[in-house]
Design a protein around this motif. Structure first.
Motif, short mmCIF file in Angstrom:
data_model
loop_
_atom_site.label_atom_id
_atom_site.label_comp_id
_atom_site.label_asym_id
_atom_site.label_seq_id
_atom_site.Cartn_x
_atom_site.Cartn_y
_atom_site.Cartn_z
N GLN A 92 32.23 0.90 -35.31
CA GLN A 92 31.71 0.36 -34.05
C GLN A 92 31.03 1.43 -33.23
O GLN A 92 29.99 1.19 -32.59
CB GLN A 92 32.84 -0.28 -33.23
N GLN A 93 31.59 2.65 -33.24
CA GLN A 93 30.97 3.75 -32.51
C GLN A 93 29.61 4.11 -33.12
O GLN A 93 28.66 4.42 -32.41
CB GLN A 93 31.90 4.97 -32.50
N VAL B 299 33.79 9.08 -37.76
CA VAL B 299 33.39 8.23 -36.64
C VAL B 299 33.57 6.77 -37.06
O VAL B 299 33.15 6.36 -38.15
CB VAL B 299 31.92 8.49 -36.26
N ASP C 278 27.14 1.57 -31.93
CA ASP C 278 26.79 1.78 -30.52
C ASP C 278 25.81 2.94 -30.37
O ASP C 278 24.84 2.86 -29.59
CB ASP C 278 28.04 2.06 -29.69
N VAL C 279 26.05 4.02 -31.10
CA VAL C 279 25.16 5.19 -31.02
C VAL C 279 23.78 4.84 -31.59
O VAL C 279 22.75 5.23 -31.03
CB VAL C 279 25.77 6.39 -31.76
N HIS D 147 29.44 7.35 -25.23
CA HIS D 147 29.34 7.25 -26.69
C HIS D 147 29.81 8.55 -27.34
O HIS D 147 30.50 8.51 -28.38
CB HIS D 147 27.90 6.96 -27.11
N TYR D 148 29.43 9.67 -26.76
CA TYR D 148 29.89 10.97 -27.30
C TYR D 148 31.41 11.05 -27.27
O TYR D 148 32.05 11.42 -28.27
CB TYR D 148 29.27 12.12 -26.50
N ARG D 149 32.00 10.69 -26.15
CA ARG D 149 33.46 10.76 -26.04
C ARG D 149 34.13 9.82 -27.05
O ARG D 149 35.12 10.19 -27.69
CB ARG D 149 33.90 10.40 -24.62
N ALA D 150 33.60 8.62 -27.19
CA ALA D 150 34.19 7.64 -28.10
C ALA D 150 34.12 8.13 -29.55
O ALA D 150 35.04 7.86 -30.34
CB ALA D 150 33.50 6.30 -27.97
N CYS D 151 33.05 8.83 -29.90
CA CYS D 151 32.90 9.34 -31.26
C CYS D 151 33.70 10.62 -31.50
O CYS D 151 34.36 10.78 -32.54
CB CYS D 151 31.43 9.62 -31.57
#
Length: 225
Positions: free
Chosen positions: A141-142, A138, A145-146, A122-126
């Motif tokens: 969707q991210q 951000v 998810d977070v 999640h960190y990487r995606a954001c």
């Protein structure tokens, strides 16, 4: 690792070298773990923005081209969870951070897998689109998810002071490194997640949070801003 003068480290592992980048939550998890266990190693700061982690020497150590990297004589480890559990197993006499009994160890392993398999992606995606792709916010969707991960963490903490149960372990430290960074990107809502926020506050009062996490977290926050 932050305010060096505030440390009181009892064990120096001069044969261990840690390559790190302070803004990275994975590196800060190791730095907090080391400070919590009162252990110091030789440190090499790497500027990832200048691709120093992609030099031939570091690629030879870690073909994945990620940080942190720990070298203990001939052993090379390239995962923050593996590094912390290795140091705890081999060099830390206090078993509270990594219990030796199978049940206690399994709980810590479970938390580390949750951090590595759920929170860190999640960190990487954001963060990565903002850090490396000129994105300015951000994506929805991210955020969703977070927020769900925060809900899971809130539920996991109900009725216990620490994720590991009655006392803090490496599982709490790993999760704090990632969640404190996610909080910069998707703030933890005090009304939705009061238990999680209370846990974060208590973790932030630990000495190792100041020495191992705060400096790099501030650097990350400035970079995102």
């Amino acid at each position: 690792m932050g305010k060096v003068g505030s440390k009181n480290l009892s064990t120096s592992l001069l044969h261990c070298t840690l390559w790190k980048s302070d803004p990275s939550p994975a590196c800060r998890a190791v730095m907090m773990g080391l400070d919590a266990m009162n252990i110091s190693v030789s440190e090499v700061d790497i500027n990832m923005d200048q691709a120093e982690h992609r030099t031939p020497d570091l690629i030879a150590l870690n073909p994945q081209q990620t940080l942190p990297i720990l070298k203990d004589r001939e052993l090379i480890l390239c995962d923050s969870h593996a590094i912390n559990t290795y140091i705890a197993s081999r060099y830390c006499e206090d078993e509270k951070f990594l219990p030796s009994d199978p049940a206690g160890r399994a709980i810590v392993d479970q938390l580390l897998h949750y951090d590595g398999g759920i929170l860190y992606p999640h960190y990487r995606a954001c963060a990565y689109p903002i850090l490396y792709e000129s994105c300015r916010f951000v994506m929805p969707q991210q955020i969703k998810d977070v927020e769900y991960a925060y809900y899971e963490l809130e539920t996991m903490l109900k009725g216990r002071p620490w994720f590991s149960g009655s006392h803090m372990t490496l599982g709490d430290i790993a999760i704090m490194a990632t969640v404190s960074t996610l909080n910069v990107l998707v703030p933890v809502d005090k009304d939705k997640y009061p238990v999680l926020l209370s846990w974060m506050y208590r973790m932030s009062k630990e000495p190792f949070y100041t020495t191992g996490n705060l400096k790099g977290l501030n650097e990350f926050t400035k970079r995102i801003g």
